[in-house]
Structure formats: structure tokens, C-alpha cells
Scaffold this motif. Sequence first.
Motif, short mmCIF file in Angstrom:
data_model
loop_
_atom_site.label_atom_id
_atom_site.label_comp_id
_atom_site.label_asym_id
_atom_site.label_seq_id
_atom_site.Cartn_x
_atom_site.Cartn_y
_atom_site.Cartn_z
N ALA A 12 0.82 -1.23 0.00
CA ALA A 12 0.00 0.00 0.00
C ALA A 12 0.84 1.26 0.00
O ALA A 12 0.36 2.32 -0.43
N SER A 14 4.34 3.01 -5.03
CA SER A 14 3.83 3.86 -6.11
C SER A 14 2.46 3.36 -6.60
O SER A 14 1.49 4.13 -6.70
N VAL A 15 2.35 2.07 -6.89
CA VAL A 15 1.05 1.52 -7.33
C VAL A 15 0.05 1.57 -6.18
O VAL A 15 -1.13 1.88 -6.38
N ASN A 48 6.43 -2.97 3.75
CA ASN A 48 7.59 -3.69 4.27
C ASN A 48 7.97 -3.11 5.62
O ASN A 48 7.73 -3.73 6.65
N ASN A 49 8.49 -1.88 5.62
CA ASN A 49 8.89 -1.28 6.90
C ASN A 49 8.46 0.18 7.06
O ASN A 49 8.85 0.83 8.02
N ALA A 63 0.58 -5.43 -5.17
CA ALA A 63 1.50 -4.36 -5.57
C ALA A 63 2.76 -4.32 -4.72
O ALA A 63 3.37 -3.27 -4.54
N ILE A 64 3.13 -5.49 -4.19
CA ILE A 64 4.45 -5.59 -3.53
C ILE A 64 5.48 -5.67 -4.66
O ILE A 64 5.20 -6.22 -5.72
N VAL A 65 6.67 -5.12 -4.43
CA VAL A 65 7.70 -5.23 -5.46
C VAL A 65 8.52 -6.50 -5.24
O VAL A 65 8.85 -6.84 -4.12
N ALA A 121 -0.20 -6.21 -10.18
CA ALA A 121 0.86 -5.30 -10.62
C ALA A 121 2.22 -5.99 -10.47
O ALA A 121 3.14 -5.77 -11.25
N SER A 145 6.19 7.75 -13.43
CA SER A 145 6.71 7.92 -12.07
C SER A 145 6.48 6.61 -11.33
O SER A 145 5.35 6.21 -11.11
N ILE A 149 11.53 -0.93 -10.42
CA ILE A 149 10.97 -0.99 -11.78
C ILE A 149 11.58 0.10 -12.66
O ILE A 149 11.74 -0.09 -13.87
P1 NDP Z 1 7.45 0.58 -4.80
O1 NDP Z 1 8.88 0.29 -4.51
O2 NDP Z 1 7.02 1.98 -4.98
O3 NDP Z 1 6.54 -0.06 -3.62
C1 NDP Z 1 6.71 -1.38 -3.22
C2 NDP Z 1 5.73 -1.75 -2.13
O4 NDP Z 1 6.06 -3.08 -1.69
C3 NDP Z 1 5.82 -0.87 -0.88
O5 NDP Z 1 4.58 -0.85 -0.24
C4 NDP Z 1 6.84 -1.62 -0.02
O6 NDP Z 1 6.76 -1.29 1.36
C5 NDP Z 1 6.43 -3.06 -0.28
N1 NDP Z 1 7.52 -4.00 -0.08
C6 NDP Z 1 8.81 -3.86 -0.48
N2 NDP Z 1 9.53 -4.94 -0.14
C7 NDP Z 1 8.66 -5.79 0.50
C8 NDP Z 1 8.82 -7.04 1.13
N3 NDP Z 1 10.00 -7.69 1.19
N4 NDP Z 1 7.73 -7.61 1.69
C9 NDP Z 1 6.53 -7.00 1.68
N5 NDP Z 1 6.32 -5.78 1.12
C10 NDP Z 1 7.39 -5.19 0.54
O7 NDP Z 1 7.06 -0.31 -6.05
P2 NDP Z 1 6.02 0.02 -7.24
O8 NDP Z 1 4.73 0.45 -6.65
O9 NDP Z 1 6.69 0.88 -8.25
O10 NDP Z 1 5.86 -1.40 -7.91
C11 NDP Z 1 5.13 -2.45 -7.28
C12 NDP Z 1 4.96 -3.59 -8.27
O11 NDP Z 1 4.15 -3.13 -9.34
C13 NDP Z 1 6.28 -4.06 -8.90
O12 NDP Z 1 6.22 -5.43 -9.11
C14 NDP Z 1 6.31 -3.33 -10.23
O13 NDP Z 1 7.03 -4.04 -11.22
C15 NDP Z 1 4.84 -3.28 -10.57
N6 NDP Z 1 4.46 -2.18 -11.45
C16 NDP Z 1 4.67 -0.90 -11.04
C17 NDP Z 1 4.32 0.16 -11.84
C18 NDP Z 1 4.51 1.58 -11.40
O14 NDP Z 1 4.09 2.48 -12.10
N7 NDP Z 1 5.11 1.84 -10.27
C19 NDP Z 1 3.76 -0.07 -13.18
C20 NDP Z 1 3.52 -1.46 -13.49
C21 NDP Z 1 3.87 -2.46 -12.64
P3 NDP Z 1 7.72 -0.14 2.02
O15 NDP Z 1 7.14 1.18 1.60
O16 NDP Z 1 7.62 -0.37 3.49
O17 NDP Z 1 9.09 -0.37 1.47
#
Ligand code: NDP
Length: 385
Positions: A10, A13-14, A37-38, A98-100, A121, A201, A206
Motif C-alpha cells: 500500500a 507507487s502503485v 515492508n517497513n 503491488a508488492i515489489v 501489478a 513515475s 521498476i
Molecule cells: P514501490 O517500490 O514503490 O513499492 C513497493 C511496495 O512493496 C511498498 O509498499 C513496499 O513497502 C512493499 N515491499 C517492499 N519490499 C517488501 C517485502 N520484502 N515484503 C513485503 N512488502 C514489501 O514499487 P512500485 O509500486 O513501483 O511497484 C510495485 C509492483 O508493481 C512491482 O512489481 C512493479 O514491477 C509493478 N508495477 C509498477 C508500476 C509503477 O508504475 N510503479 C507499473 C507497473 C507495474 P515499504 O514502503 O515499506 O518499502
Amino acid sequence: MSRTITILGATGSVGASTLDLVRRNPDVFRVIALTANNSAAELAALAREFGAEIAVVADEASLPELRAALYGSGIAAAGGEAAVIEAGARGADITMAAIVGCAGLAPTMAAIECGKVVALANKEALVSAGEVMTAAVARTGATLLPVDSEHNAIFQCLAGNDPAHVHAITLTASGGPFREWEMERLHRATPAEAVKHPTWSMGAKISVDSATMMNKGLEFIEAYHLFPVGVEKLRIVLHPQSIVHSMVEYCDGSTLAQLGPSDMRVPIASALAWPARMDTPCAPLDLAAIGSLSFFKPDEERFPATRVAREAVIAGGAAPAVLNAANEIAVAAFLAGQIGFTRIVSCAESVLARGLPKPPASLDEVIAVDREARIRARETMECVP
Ligand code: NDP
């Protein structure tokens, strides 16, 4: 009638784009679980704003901070990987995955097991688990809706058409920030330059994948699983303006394309409202102002990632999971300043060349392949700095 929603990732970015749409439609969605994550403080603020039932941090060390920030709110707090999986298993009407990275795989699979709608995502999860995930979708009757703008575009272009009539599916790629850079300059590219995407953005990982073109490689594998028309019918074309998000060519010579602004709220809204439509705050395209759209053939000499991904999907079995894991480790090393930009893809290719484990047939086996490939990737980077 309101629909319940869980957002895995949550605070990303997504996640933010999804919550922006939820915020604008308070009567349509009711938030069950939010995870991070944290980023405990940020997550707690979101959980309070949206009245979530539970907020979960994957990093257990962040749980005390989350608990303190939620004190008195009546919102439950939980921490650890198992708690994130449990959040996915809560059976919301829609789960936004939407976890990365592959860290999102087990929670996404937990959501799929509920047999409801999963908006995907988290491409790394499908790339790694491929057949295991699509089999779970078929077995549970879950609906997997693609959120990646390209796959969402293809999904829309396929609607109402017989896949047997598809001649080709073409993924568009912006080409990233280094599209016109010479090889010599690519060797010296910095993390700050790599995360500056020209049209989107996005999160750091990614953005680097877009710069190496591994993002398009992963999307190629994602498309292979989502739209089973055969690898030979999947194409990639460079399109720097990111206006045409992808297209489907049919046997009669018709090509259907989906166009839209470079704003993830458009494909996210398409998934959240499916099979209906919902409003977004995104301005419609002004094609006269845009003027012209250009398309180019990808250069796999300077950007070999799409070739490596295509070879991995043709090799099948564990290859895509190994590629994804090695790439995740290499991208993290690049962002930490430990390896150069062009080493990212060469590291992933070297790990693949070291041989493949047997094809994973279950979630546990995919996770084991992923873990082993990460160890190999770290070894590879140490051998060839
Ligand atoms: P972000 O890095 O912005 O966000 C990642 C999210 O995942 C954060 O909420 C983060 O939490 C959480 N997270 C990170 N590591 C872990 C973990 N080990 N366990 C649990 N949660 C975790 O990524 P994006 O939003 O850019 O991308 C998310 C996914 O969507 C990716 O797979 C990406 O390829 C895909 N995607 C993204 C697009 C985009 O426009 N951004 C477009 C199309 C696909 P915390 O904030 O605490 O680190």
C-alpha cells in the motif's frame, strides 16, 4: 454496493495510485488490509485514513512502531512474512498485488487461493511462478486482472475477440532514460540517472528495470502467461511517448491498440471497476497537442535484457524464476553502488548460464528456486565485480 479491497504494497507507487482512486470513491470500496515492508508510520496513517481492519508490516522489527502509531485506533497491527500472507488470504473482493519483487509471490498466491479478483501489478510473482500461478487461478476460479499498463491494454484489446484469431501481440516500451545512450556511457550510468524515467513515475526497482529494458523482458514473460498465444506471436516495439500502451493484431489485418495518459491510475481503474468503468482524475489525451507518435525496433546489442528474457521463457521450467531472482539481486547491488549498470543484465545472464534446477511444480519449489538463484547471483557478482 461496496466492494472490499486489500492492498498488498500500500505504501508504494502503485499502492498510492490505488488508494487515490479508493479515496475518490468512498462509497464503492471498503478497505480490509493494507501492507508494507517497513514504512510503519506511513502505513499507519493510511490505515487510519481508510479505516482498514488491519495493517501489516513484513519487517517484524517495524511492528512496535506500527503498533504505537495505531494505538487507540481499533485497527489491528501485525508483522512478519506470514502476517502479509494472512492479509492476502483475507478474501477481499479485490486484492491489489503491488508488492515489489518475488516477496509478493506468497501473499499473491494466498489471495488467488480465495478465488476472488486479484489485480496483478507485481509482475515478478507471475514471472517466477508462471505455470504454478496460472494453474492456481484455473483451479480456484480466481480472476487475475493485469494492472501493468501494457498487459491491461492487451486485456482490453482482446475483450470480445477469439484468441485463435490473434496474429500478434505487441508490447510497447518507452526505452527508458538511456534509450539513446552509447554503450560507453551506459557503463558509467548512475543509480540517480537510472531512476529518472522519462514518462512514468514509479518505484526504484521498476525504474532501473525500465532503464535496462529488463522490465520489458519481465513483461514479455508476464504476457506469455497471461495471454497464451505462443511465444512466437509476442513482439516488442519502442514507443518513447508511452501513449500507445500495447496492441493486438488480428488475422484480418486489424490492429487494436489502447491509448491513454502515462498515469497508472488509468489501468488500475480499469482493473478495479472491471467489467464496468470508473472515473479517474486523468485528463483525456489531446492527440493534436501530442502531434506525433513514433515507433522503433529495440536494440538488443545495447539492451540485451529482452533477448535474455525471451531465451528464458523458451527454456521454460525454472529459467524465468532464476532470471527474476538474479535480476532483483543485481538491481539492488546497482542501487547500492556495488556494480555498474551494464553488469545488471550480464549478471542475470551468467547465473542462468550456470545451469538450471528442475522445473518448480509448487509454490514452495518456486520459492526454493528463487532463494538458490539469489545465492548464485551474489556469488557471481563477487567473482566478476
Ligand atoms: P514501490 O517500490 O514503490 O513499492 C513497493 C511496495 O512493496 C511498498 O509498499 C513496499 O513497502 C512493499 N515491499 C517492499 N519490499 C517488501 C517485502 N520484502 N515484503 C513485503 N512488502 C514489501 O514499487 P512500485 O509500486 O513501483 O511497484 C510495485 C509492483 O508493481 C512491482 O512489481 C512493479 O514491477 C509493478 N508495477 C509498477 C508500476 C509503477 O508504475 N510503479 C507499473 C507497473 C507495474 P515499504 O514502503 O515499506 O518499502
